[in-house]
Design a protein around this motif. Structure first.
Motif, PDB file in Angstrom:
ATOM      1  N   MET A  69       0.926  -1.276   0.053  1.00 48.35           N
ATOM      2  CA  MET A  69       0.087   0.133  -0.023  1.00 48.35           C
ATOM      3  C   MET A  69       0.832   1.337  -0.121  1.00 48.35           C
ATOM      4  N   ASN A  70       1.998   1.359   0.959  1.00 47.94           N
ATOM      5  CA  ASN A  70       3.016   2.321   0.887  1.00 47.94           C
ATOM      6  C   ASN A  70       3.416   2.755  -0.469  1.00 47.94           C
ATOM      7  N   ARG A  71       3.667   1.617  -1.244  1.00 47.76           N
ATOM      8  CA  ARG A  71       4.297   1.815  -2.786  1.00 47.76           C
ATOM      9  C   ARG A  71       3.012   2.093  -3.508  1.00 47.76           C
ATOM     10  N   ALA A  72       2.047   1.752  -3.496  1.00 49.55           N
ATOM     11  CA  ALA A  72       0.917   2.024  -4.488  1.00 49.55           C
ATOM     12  C   ALA A  72       0.445   3.570  -4.462  1.00 49.55           C
ATOM     13  N   LEU A  73       0.518   4.001  -3.233  1.00 48.36           N
ATOM     14  CA  LEU A  73      -0.250   5.205  -2.947  1.00 48.36           C
ATOM     15  C   LEU A  73       0.402   6.412  -3.982  1.00 48.36           C
ATOM     16  N   PRO A  74       1.846   6.307  -3.924  1.00 44.96           N
ATOM     17  CA  PRO A  74       2.443   7.563  -4.696  1.00 44.96           C
ATOM     18  C   PRO A  74       2.204   7.303  -6.283  1.00 44.96           C
ATOM     19  N   VAL A  75       2.032   6.042  -6.742  1.00 47.84           N
ATOM     20  CA  VAL A  75       1.894   5.759  -8.053  1.00 47.84           C
ATOM     21  C   VAL A  75       0.465   6.136  -8.527  1.00 47.84           C
ATOM     22  N   LEU A  76      -0.375   5.778  -7.355  1.00 50.15           N
ATOM     23  CA  LEU A  76      -2.101   6.039  -7.820  1.00 50.15           C
ATOM     24  C   LEU A  76      -2.102   7.748  -7.638  1.00 50.15           C
ATOM     25  N   THR A  77      -1.501   8.214  -6.826  1.00 48.66           N
ATOM     26  CA  THR A  77      -1.723   9.690  -6.826  1.00 48.66           C
ATOM     27  C   THR A  77      -1.408  10.268  -8.162  1.00 48.66           C
ATOM     28  N   VAL A  78      -0.075   9.912  -8.654  1.00 45.89           N
ATOM     29  CA  VAL A  78       0.228  10.474  -9.873  1.00 45.89           C
ATOM     30  C   VAL A  78      -0.798  10.151 -11.025  1.00 45.89           C
ATOM     31  N   LEU A  79      -1.223   8.885 -10.971  1.00 45.20           N
ATOM     32  CA  LEU A  79      -2.164   8.289 -12.163  1.00 45.20           C
ATOM     33  C   LEU A  79      -3.451   9.311 -12.042  1.00 45.20           C
ATOM     34  N   ALA A  80      -3.901   9.500 -10.712  1.00 49.80           N
ATOM     35  CA  ALA A  80      -5.202  10.285 -10.487  1.00 49.80           C
ATOM     36  C   ALA A  80      -4.715  11.942 -11.390  1.00 49.80           C
ATOM     37  N   GLY A  81      -3.680  12.294 -11.036  1.00 53.86           N
ATOM     38  CA  GLY A  81      -3.303  13.805 -11.625  1.00 53.86           C
ATOM     39  C   GLY A  81      -3.138  13.572 -13.055  1.00 53.86           C
ATOM     40  N   ILE A  82      -2.718  12.483 -13.556  1.00 52.16           N
ATOM     41  CA  ILE A  82      -2.558  12.475 -15.101  1.00 52.16           C
ATOM     42  C   ILE A  82      -3.936  12.251 -15.793  1.00 52.16           C
ATOM     43  N   ILE A  83      -4.901  11.495 -14.918  1.00 52.99           N
ATOM     44  CA  ILE A  83      -6.365  11.355 -15.727  1.00 52.99           C
ATOM     45  C   ILE A  83      -7.045  12.668 -15.579  1.00 52.99           C
ATOM     46  N   VAL A  84      -6.740  13.443 -14.507  1.00 54.90           N
ATOM     47  CA  VAL A  84      -7.694  14.863 -14.373  1.00 54.90           C
ATOM     48  C   VAL A  84      -6.635  15.652 -15.516  1.00 54.90           C
ATOM     49  N   LEU A  85      -5.518  15.838 -15.665  1.00 58.38           N
ATOM     50  CA  LEU A  85      -5.065  16.693 -16.649  1.00 58.38           C
ATOM     51  C   LEU A  85      -5.441  16.128 -18.086  1.00 58.38           C
ATOM     52  N   TRP A  86      -5.445  14.673 -18.315  1.00 56.56           N
ATOM     53  CA  TRP A  86      -5.837  14.150 -19.619  1.00 56.56           C
ATOM     54  C   TRP A  86      -7.519  14.569 -19.839  1.00 56.56           C
ATOM     55  N   TYR A  87      -8.402  14.642 -18.825  1.00 53.18           N
ATOM     56  CA  TYR A  87      -9.859  15.025 -19.216  1.00 53.18           C
ATOM     57  C   TYR A  87      -9.607  16.470 -19.425  1.00 53.18           C
ATOM     58  N   ALA A  88      -9.008  17.368 -18.690  1.00 58.61           N
ATOM     59  CA  ALA A  88      -8.893  18.667 -18.968  1.00 58.61           C
ATOM     60  C   ALA A  88      -8.487  19.001 -20.464  1.00 58.61           C
ATOM     61  N   ALA A  89      -7.535  18.270 -20.715  1.00 66.82           N
ATOM     62  CA  ALA A  89      -6.676  18.584 -22.191  1.00 66.82           C
ATOM     63  C   ALA A  89      -7.883  18.027 -23.422  1.00 66.82           C
ATOM     64  N   ALA A  90      -8.660  16.787 -22.977  1.00 70.99           N
ATOM     65  CA  ALA A  90      -9.491  16.292 -23.842  1.00 70.99           C
ATOM     66  C   ALA A  90     -10.804  17.357 -24.205  1.00 70.99           C
TER      67      ALA A  90
END
Lengths: 288, 265
Positions: free
Chosen positions: A1-22
């Motif tokens: 979990m400790n390792r997944a959290l930072p990765v998931l945070t970045v993923l969420a950020g990418i998805i938000v940016l992606w939707y905005a760009a779309a």
């Protein structure tokens, strides 16, 4: 979990940016349509329309996800429309190139470490070989190999993949085979060990950590090489061909789905290499 | 009288030995006019400051360096021939065990290279593990052992193929003093049990005096022998022999020898 959290945070950020760009990129089409129809649209009306276009400039994540899902599970895996089928073609090419690259890289590294002449004459060319853009070289390799009577695309693809993947193996193996220090070499000398025994008992096992570190880079490079090898001159199979078809026929969803399929394939390959490495390390007594 | 009737040839004999290294800064005389006789069963320590050639001399005996003048024989042969006859085992300052081999696997290494049969390898590994008191650790990997145990394993490796001569180059130099004391005791026991000829490089005066039957004091620039001391200490040596008057006298003489070497500078 400790390792997944930072990765998931970045993923969420990418998805938000992606939707905005779309929204931003696809809105142009919606405004154009409205203007042509002589109507006006509010922002609240625009946003939903940017999410469902057939040929969006930038497909939003859920559309790509749906396309990937459809490509993977929407039909029999033997269908020409199945991403599994195309991924398998690419996987096959990648593995052939990977194997060829390993054999070539290791053999060349052995020669370089053993013979000073080879070190001085071949090593600079190995470095230069990597400065040539593979996109320029790939069509030439395909043309030359068909001139030489090699039918099918498997071998030229494998050669292109090997061209990229041998280099990390070569560099790491040269370093690895040279890693034993003078004391270890002296020790073997006191046993009267010959060159071959020194290689088998000391140099080769000592190079293994370097070898496995290079494999992850090499397998990724091999995949890139295979995809590039699938681009030119009318290939119809493989993820590379899929990307090219998507781009040529103005089907961004196909292109993006193929892109994601290759990303997934790359991920799986790297995980697989990691597992092999872990197994080998355990066999060689490295503390877990 | 026994010696005259049945004269044993020296194990190692150096006469007028010269060794010059060619370096970028010009030639360096590592050994100059070294004369020394080492007999069977001797425990010989080489002591001196760095650059005195003690390690170079040991390496020349092992044919890892080649003298540029004089003669050097090992069991009456050239060092290269002696190596082919498996005349010596060499222990370096670092244990240098292969991390990818178990302790047994490491000790097996010279046996594999020399082509011993599998069964022979197994019995020899078991025997030398017992000799250095590491029985039961054969299946462990080096990182699972302490530094002292690793060095013992490397001694076992040097003993595995039954060389008559054991050459040790500051084998305990990297270990702390408590561990070093214990290993010194063990080396003496090992020497008593096996009757091997031991060449031992050190820069510790107490270590040299405690272990040796013969102490070779060397000095640098150029590397040469300044004194050879035959120890009157008995073969049986408990650790507290180091407080005896004889011990202190020998240590004093070694120190004088080292100082004299420096006066020449």
């Amino acid at each position: 979990m400790n390792r997944a959290l930072p990765v998931l945070t970045v993923l969420a950020g990418i998805i938000v940016l992606w939707y905005a760009a779309a929204v931003w990129m696809n809105a142009t089409w919606v405004y154009d349509q409205a203007e042509r129809a002589g109507t006006t649209v509010t922002l609240a009306e625009v946003i939903p329309q940017t999410m469902v276009q057939d040929r969006p400039l930038l497909p939003p994540p859920h559309q790509v996800g749906a396309e990937v899902w459809k490509g993977l599970f929407g039909q029999a895996v033997t269908s020409k429309r199945s991403l599994v089928y195309h991924a398998y073609i690419t996987f096959k090419g990648t593995m052939m190139g990977f194997g060829l690259g390993i054999v070539f890289g290791v053999a060349l590294a052995m020669a370089i470490v053993r013979f000073r002449v080879v070190d001085m004459s071949v090593m600079p060319w190995a470095v230069i070989s990597q400065t040539i853009p593979i996109v320029a070289l790939a069509p030439m390799i395909i043309v030359v190999s068909s001139q030489m009577g090699l039918t099918g695309r498997d071998l030229p693809k494998a050669i292109i993949a090997a061209y990229l993947s041998f280099f990390p193996v070569l560099v790491s193996m040269v370093k690895g085979l040279r890693s034993p220090d003078q004391m270890q070499l002296d020790l073997l000398k006191t046993y009267g060990a010959g060159e071959w025994a020194t290689f088998l008992k000391l140099r080769l096992p000592a190079s293994m950590p370097y070898f496995f570190a290079s494999l992850k880079v090499a397998v990724a490079a091999s995949l890139v090489g295979t995809i590039v090898g699938e681009l030119p001159t009318g290939a119809i199979e493989g993820l590379g061909a899929r990307m090219l078809i998507g781009s040529q026929f103005g089907e961004p969803l196909i292109m993006w789905a193929a892109l994601f399929a290759s990303a997934i394939l790359a991920g799986l390959l790297i995980v697989a290499v990691g597992l092999v490495e872990r197994f080998a390390r355990a066999r060689m007594g490295v503390p877990a | 009288m026994k010696d005259t009737l049945n004269p044993q040839p020296p194990v190692i004999e150096a006469q007028g030995l010269q060794l010059v290294f060619q370096t970028a800064d010009g030639p360096v005389q590592a050994l100059k006019d070294v004369n020394l006789v080492i007999n069977r069963g001797d425990f010989v320590s080489f002591i001196g400051p760095s650059g005195c050639g003690k390690t170079t001399f040991l390496r020349a005996i092992a044919a890892l360096e080649h003298p540029t003048g004089g003669t050097l024989t090992v069991n009456g042969m050239t060092p290269d021939e002696a190596r082919r006859k498996r005349a010596y085992g060499y222990v370096f300052q670092a244990a240098g065990l292969y991390p990818w081999r178990t302790i047994s696997g490491n000790i097996r290494l010279p046996l594999e290279i020399m082509g011993f049969s599998k069964a022979e390898q197994d019995s020899r590994v078991a025997r030398v593990l017992d000799l250095v008191e590491l029985s039961g650790f054969g299946k462990k990997f080096p990182w699972q052992l302490s530094g002292g145990m690793q060095q013992r394993a490397s001694i076992a490796r040097a003993l595995a193929f039954d060389a008559d001569i054991l050459l040790m180059d500051e084998p305990f130099g990297a270990l702390d003093e408590i561990v070093r004391d214990r290993l010194n005791e063990e080396v003496l026991k090992l020497w008593a049990r096996t009757g091997k000829t031991i060449g031992f490089v050190t820069h510790s005066i107490p270590e040299a005096v405690y272990l040796s039957t013969k102490i070779v004091v060397m000095s640098p620039r150029p590397g040469r022998i300044t004194d050879v001391i035959d120890s009157p200490l008995p073969k049986e040596r408990p650790l507290d022999i180091r407080d005896s008057r004889e011990f202190i006298e020998i240590a004093h003489r070694v120190r004088e020898g080292l100082r004299a070497g420096h006066l020449d500078d």
